[in-house]
Design an enzyme around this catalytic site. Structure first.
Site, PDB file in Angstrom:
ATOM      1  N   GLU A   1     -47.586  64.858  21.851  1.00  0.00           N
ATOM      2  CA  GLU A   1     -47.893  66.040  22.657  1.00  0.00           C
ATOM      3  C   GLU A   1     -46.607  66.426  23.381  1.00  0.00           C
ATOM      4  O   GLU A   1     -46.331  65.965  24.483  1.00  0.00           O
ATOM      5  CB  GLU A   1     -48.993  65.747  23.679  1.00  0.00           C
ATOM      6  CG  GLU A   1     -49.452  67.036  24.356  1.00  0.00           C
ATOM      7  CD  GLU A   1     -50.123  66.828  25.709  1.00  0.00           C
ATOM      8  OE1 GLU A   1     -50.738  67.792  26.196  1.00  0.00           O
ATOM      9  OE2 GLU A   1     -50.014  65.738  26.292  1.00  0.00           O
TER      10      GLU A   1
ATOM     11  N   ASP B   1     -50.502  61.104  23.915  1.00  0.00           N
ATOM     12  CA  ASP B   1     -50.761  62.008  25.033  1.00  0.00           C
ATOM     13  C   ASP B   1     -49.592  62.001  26.018  1.00  0.00           C
ATOM     14  O   ASP B   1     -49.071  60.934  26.365  1.00  0.00           O
ATOM     15  CB  ASP B   1     -52.027  61.497  25.730  1.00  0.00           C
ATOM     16  CG  ASP B   1     -52.439  62.350  26.903  1.00  0.00           C
ATOM     17  OD1 ASP B   1     -52.876  63.474  26.666  1.00  0.00           O
ATOM     18  OD2 ASP B   1     -52.322  61.886  28.053  1.00  0.00           O
TER      19      ASP B   1
END
Ligand code: GLC
Length: 595
Positions: free
Chosen positions: A300, A238
């Protein structure tokens, strides 16, 4: 477009550059290719997939109940958004214990059970790993913010600030610089107990970890081992470009204008993609490579250019992430629309400028308005969704699917501020409605609560269109979007050329029809043609080599009924947004039949 993408687009982190439009890449795949090459990875937002205990929220046992469906669809792996213990300020992206499962989602035993059950369905489990920040309720932060002398204090990013006045002033001190949170407002939060500000790239309840401290590194690597030892196939990392900040805390350069939160748009040069992060990525890669079974690191990575993306693979060394997401193909910025030339350029950028690495393409996720609502025109949406699925699943790439994409689920944003659950939407209303719209429960049946839950009160309301857009109804309809996606995935499995063959653009100057040839290593070729416009187009596809002009073809899959019997590459009429996939005859053998 909502949330994170708005913030990123507004700060200029999104994608603008293009490169050349055509060309051929060398073949990359071979028999010992890792499982993730050409795989289909399916993102599950656990709150919204399947509720097994009637509390109106999805959970791990719910996911387990749906493994049969996922296997039928043909996915190779699921990526589960955070299911760890969390105060749920950012619905799990604020983690308070990395080695457990939030009771709302189940138990650690449920997770272990799910991993084993998935294996029996030939599905791998990938977890979301939030390295950039923890929850402010994590014991590390509670300790860190209790006193400057606490050993955990340096695990986060602190500043004494500078003398000043104004709304952000505390005891005569203001934040050290102009950095803003991607979720609105100053990125600095005052803690009276230590008389300092801490930095948070996202909500103030998500303090950034200090990756310059080797103990942080050790702690987070241990967390990853905890899960690798339990059999997870890898991680989706993330917000990973945000790990490091400028140690001198210098201001970022304003680019002019303000974003949807009213904050100045900054160049993010001091808080995003700093060189130090690549050292950590190489260490992480060594960590996963020490495990058997090709564990994978997905990033990401909202990055502006293909060269930036290439650095996240480690360039020619291939020693960082195996699969940083290419957001340039699916998320064009504020004005997504079908554009054959733009798709062509972006696909070829990835073909040519990644040192032979595998692209990871994606059109949908839990942070953005669903692609059908960004690219759709409200008239041809099912055809457009099928076209997007075809780009995703017939190019040379690993594919990320987001739950519901395969049935054509729409974004259903809240209509009133009082209904909003995502804090971004509460803060940014009405300009920013938050990300609830793309997180509504999976639509399984036309029945009550769409088969998602037995509870009449689900965490987000069930969209009314579940009466027609749902798995049960679409499974029974051979012409449905779901059936299209299932057949595309099956074709990708059965046709080596589609899974890992070379890609060469055909008719590269055509502004409306995107077409390419995938050629297999063992011979065989598949042609894909997609009409990206709202009017019928008639094309003759030119293979380029002399003998091929008369080549015979056999349709494998099409949503243009008139092309089911097409026999050549000449005078093909594609209705608006239609897709046609055909095999060059006599070069391959598979039993797939036209739709
Ligand atoms: C990532 C997640 C997003 C989350 C943010 C902060 O962008 O996809 O949902 O809010 O990180 O953790």
């Amino acid at each position: 477009m909502t949330g994170l993408l708005v913030a990123l687009a507004a700060t200029g982190a999104l994608i603008t550059g293009y490169a050349r439009a055509t060309g051929t890449t060398p073949p990359t795949a071979h028999a010992s290719a890792p499982w993730w090459r050409g795989a289909v990875i399916y993102e599950i937002y656990p709150r919204s997939f399947q509720d097994s205990n009637g509390d109106g929220r999805g959970d791990l046992r719910g996911i387990e109940q749906r493994l049969g469906y996922l296997q039928w669809l043909g996915v190779d792996a699921i990526w589960i958004a955070p299911m760890y213990p969390s105060p749920q300020v950012d619905f799990g992206y604020d983690i308070s214990n990395y080695e457990g499962v939030d009771p709302r989602f189940g138990t650690l035993a449920d997770m272990e059970h799910l991993i084993r059950a998935a294996q029996r369905h030939h599905i791998r489990v990938i977890l979301d790993m939030v390295l950039n920040h923890t929850s402010n309720r994590h014991p590390w932060f509670i300790a860190a913010s209790s006193s400057r002398d606490n050993p955990k204090h340096d695990w986060y990013v602190w500043s004494d600030g500078k003398p000043g006045r104004g709304p952000n002033a505390h005891d005569g001190r203001v934040p050290p610089n102009n950095w803003v949170s991607l979720f609105g407002g100053s990125a600095w939060q005052w803690v009276p107990a230590v008389h300092q500000f801490y930095y948070h790239a996202f909500y103030r309840q998500q303090p950034d970890l200090n990756w310059r401290n080797p103990e942080v590194r050790r702690a987070m690597f241990a967390v990853m081992r905890f899960w690798l030892d339990r059999g997870v196939a890898g991680f989706r990392l993330d917000a990973v470009p945000q790990l490091f900040e400028d140690p001198k805390l210098r201001d970022e350069r304003p680019l002019g204008g303000v974003n949807a939160f009213g904050d100045p748009i900054l160049d993010q040069s001091r808080t995003g993609d700093l060189p130090e992060v690549h050292v950590v990525m190489r260490e992480l890669r060594r960590l996963v490579d020490a495990y058997p079974g090709d564990r994978v690191l997905i990033g990401e990575t909202y990055l502006p250019t293909i060269q930036d993306l290439d650095r996240w693979y480690g360039g020619a060394r291939h020693d960082e992430l195996q699969l940083p997401m290419d957001m340039r193909l699916g998320f064009h910025g504020d004005h997504d629309h079908l554009d054959a030339a733009a798709f062509r350029r972006r696909i070829m950028d990835a073909e040519r400028d990644l040192h032979g690495s595998e692209p990871l393409f994606v059109f949908d996720n839990h942070d953005n308005v669903r692609s059908i609502d960004r690219y759709g025109d409200g008239v041809h949406d099912p055809m457009i969704n099928e076209l997007l699925g075809s780009v995703l699943l017939t190019t040379r790439a690993t594919a990320l699917l987001y739950y519901g994409e395969e049935i054509g689920m729409h974004t259903t944003p809240p209509t009133r501020r009082s209904e909003v659950r995502d804090p971004i939407g509460i803060r940014g209303w009405p300009k920013v409605k938050g990300r609830d719209g793309e997180r509504t429960p999976m639509q399984w049946t036309p029945g009550p609560q769409a088969g998602f839950s037995t509870n009449p009160r689900t965490w987000l309301p069930i969209p009314a269109d579940h009466a027609t857009i749902n798995v049960q109804t679409e499974r029974a309809d051979p012409d449905s979007q779901l059936e299209w996606y299932r057949r595309l995935i099956a074709l990708r499995r059965s046709e080596g050329a589609l899974r890992d063959g070379r890609l060469r653009m055909l008719n590269p100057a055509d502004p409306n029809v995107l077409a390419y040839l995938r050629s297999g290593h063992a011979g065989g070729g598949i042609v894909v043609a997609m009409n990206c416009s709202a009017v019928a187009r008639t094309v003759s596809l030119h293979l380029g080599d002399a003998g091929a002009r008369r080549v015979a073809v056999e349709t494998l899959l099409t949503n243009a009924p008139g092309l089911r019997e097409a026999r050549s590459l000449r005078n093909l009429t594609l209705p608006p947004y239609a897709t046609w996939i055909a095999r060059l005859r006599g070069r391959s053998s598979s039993s797939a039949s036209p739709r």
